[in-house]
Design a protein around this motif. Structure first.
Motif, mmCIF file in Angstrom:
data_model
loop_
_atom_site.group_PDB
_atom_site.id
_atom_site.type_symbol
_atom_site.label_atom_id
_atom_site.label_comp_id
_atom_site.label_asym_id
_atom_site.label_seq_id
_atom_site.Cartn_x
_atom_site.Cartn_y
_atom_site.Cartn_z
ATOM 1 N N GLU A 269 0.893 -1.181 -0.158
ATOM 2 C CA GLU A 269 0.166 -0.104 -0.070
ATOM 3 C C GLU A 269 0.895 1.408 -0.141
ATOM 4 N N TYR A 270 1.937 1.145 0.648
ATOM 5 C CA TYR A 270 2.831 2.162 0.995
ATOM 6 C C TYR A 270 3.546 2.521 -0.481
ATOM 7 N N LEU A 271 3.955 1.361 -1.072
ATOM 8 C CA LEU A 271 4.842 1.418 -2.360
ATOM 9 C C LEU A 271 3.904 1.992 -3.494
ATOM 10 N N ASP A 272 2.738 1.797 -3.410
ATOM 11 C CA ASP A 272 1.774 2.120 -4.342
ATOM 12 C C ASP A 272 1.307 3.580 -4.259
ATOM 13 N N SER A 273 1.524 4.048 -3.012
ATOM 14 C CA SER A 273 1.040 5.640 -2.716
ATOM 15 C C SER A 273 2.424 6.480 -3.015
ATOM 16 N N ILE A 274 3.522 5.929 -3.038
ATOM 17 C CA ILE A 274 4.875 6.981 -3.069
ATOM 18 C C ILE A 274 4.870 6.919 -4.874
ATOM 19 N N SER A 275 4.509 6.231 -5.723
ATOM 20 C CA SER A 275 4.836 6.329 -6.871
ATOM 21 C C SER A 275 3.652 6.125 -7.791
ATOM 22 N N PRO A 276 3.298 7.255 -8.849
ATOM 23 C CA PRO A 276 2.217 7.113 -9.477
ATOM 24 C C PRO A 276 2.317 6.097 -10.642
ATOM 25 N N VAL A 277 3.539 5.587 -10.726
ATOM 26 C CA VAL A 277 3.827 4.836 -12.076
ATOM 27 C C VAL A 277 3.044 3.226 -12.081
ATOM 28 N N GLY A 278 2.428 3.035 -12.887
ATOM 29 C CA GLY A 278 1.767 1.745 -12.805
ATOM 30 C C GLY A 278 1.011 1.534 -11.679
ATOM 31 N N ARG A 279 -0.218 1.982 -11.537
ATOM 32 C CA ARG A 279 -1.117 1.708 -10.221
ATOM 33 C C ARG A 279 -1.160 0.236 -9.929
ATOM 34 N N LEU A 280 -1.006 -0.489 -8.942
ATOM 35 C CA LEU A 280 -1.359 -1.785 -8.884
ATOM 36 C C LEU A 280 -2.574 -2.011 -7.788
ATOM 37 N N ILE A 281 -2.864 -0.922 -7.173
ATOM 38 C CA ILE A 281 -3.925 -1.296 -6.147
ATOM 39 C C ILE A 281 -5.053 0.014 -6.941
ATOM 40 N N PRO A 282 -6.014 -0.557 -7.496
ATOM 41 C CA PRO A 282 -6.956 0.359 -8.042
ATOM 42 C C PRO A 282 -7.615 1.301 -7.191
ATOM 43 N N SER A 283 -7.902 2.340 -7.761
ATOM 44 C CA SER A 283 -8.347 3.598 -6.831
ATOM 45 C C SER A 283 -9.805 3.544 -6.851
ATOM 46 N N ASP A 284 -10.597 2.841 -7.783
ATOM 47 C CA ASP A 284 -11.892 2.668 -7.829
ATOM 48 C C ASP A 284 -12.574 1.790 -6.661
ATOM 49 N N PRO A 285 -13.087 2.296 -5.822
ATOM 50 C CA PRO A 285 -13.585 1.447 -4.552
ATOM 51 C C PRO A 285 -13.968 -0.084 -4.985
ATOM 52 N N ARG A 286 -14.659 -0.375 -5.831
ATOM 53 C CA ARG A 286 -15.131 -1.705 -6.049
ATOM 54 C C ARG A 286 -13.953 -2.649 -6.631
ATOM 55 N N ALA A 287 -13.087 -1.941 -7.549
ATOM 56 C CA ALA A 287 -11.982 -2.722 -7.943
ATOM 57 C C ALA A 287 -10.949 -3.059 -7.020
#
Ligand code: GSF
Length: 203
Positions: free
Chosen positions: A69-87
């Motif tokens: 979760e931390y790693l996804d938050s520090i870099s916008p490159v290739g989001r791997l945890i979707p931001s859409d709540p359902r996804a």
């Protein structure tokens, strides 16, 4: 430089390594098996488990779910945890399922390290039942899709790939490819990624 404390066999540490590599996040890899005498892992994580992520200021993050979760938050490159709540929830559910398969498999591996007279066949069977049921649900969730959560490759796929790789590494006798052909195709697909090829478990 940020640091990851890990082993080359932990499926949870592999999840973090693949995740960081996909996002081009640089870090130093420190191998420290938590079972060995002299390990420093408890100095970083009171639970004595890897992976642990050490920030530049020395603060530590664990466990693997918090680290990704931390790693996804520090870099916008290739989001791997979707931001859409359902996804997002679908991806995290897939991760929880894959991690749960690994938790059960790790318990079996540890139990089998004990002297034979101290091992509990009932306990081993109970954990192996979770592995089997977990695999069946992963396969059902995947269905005919390429990826586990929605249309795009995500954290769920990384976690599932690491779980399947761990089973192959520690439990070659579990023939999940035959019982779950869709997962087999999924695994072949994910193993084409350099981030997976570069992080295969090594003894
Ligand atoms: C699980 C980490 C774990 O079980 C996470 O990071 O997601 N929920 C945690 N790590 C094992 C190594 S492994 O088998 O992957 C570990 O460090 N065990 C040492 C111990 O003392 O339990």
């Amino acid at each position: 430089m940020m640091k990851l404390i890990a082993t080359l066999t932990s499926p949870f540490a592999r999840k973090v390594r693949v995740f960081a590599a996909e996002k081009h996040i640089e870090y130093e890899l420190e191998i420290d098996p938590p079972w060995q005498d002299g390990t420093h892992v408890p100095d970083y994580n009171p639970l004595g488990k890897v992976p642990v992520w050490v920030l530049e200021d020395g603060k530590t993050l664990f466990d693997s779910r918090v680290i990704v979760e931390y790693l996804d938050s520090i870099s916008p490159v290739g989001r791997l945890i979707p931001s859409d709540p359902r996804a997002r929830i679908a991806a995290r559910r897939g991760e929880a399922l894959a991690d749960g398969i690994c938790d059960a498999a790790v318990l079996v591996f540890c139990e089998r390290q004990r002297p034979p007279a101290q091992q509990s066949p009932e306990w081993i069977a109970r954990q192996l039942g979770k592995v089997e049921a977990g695999l069946a649900t992963l396969s059902a969730d995947l269905g005919m899709n390429d990826w586990l959560a929605g249309d795009a490759y995500s954290l769920a796929d990384i976690a599932a790939g690491c779980a399947l790789g761990y089973l192959d590494f520690r439990f070659p006798e579990i023939d999940w490819r035959r019982s779950q052909p869709h997962l087999s195709e999924f695994y072949d697909r994910i193993m084409q990624r350099p981030t997976f090829r570069d992080t295969a478990p090594a003894a």
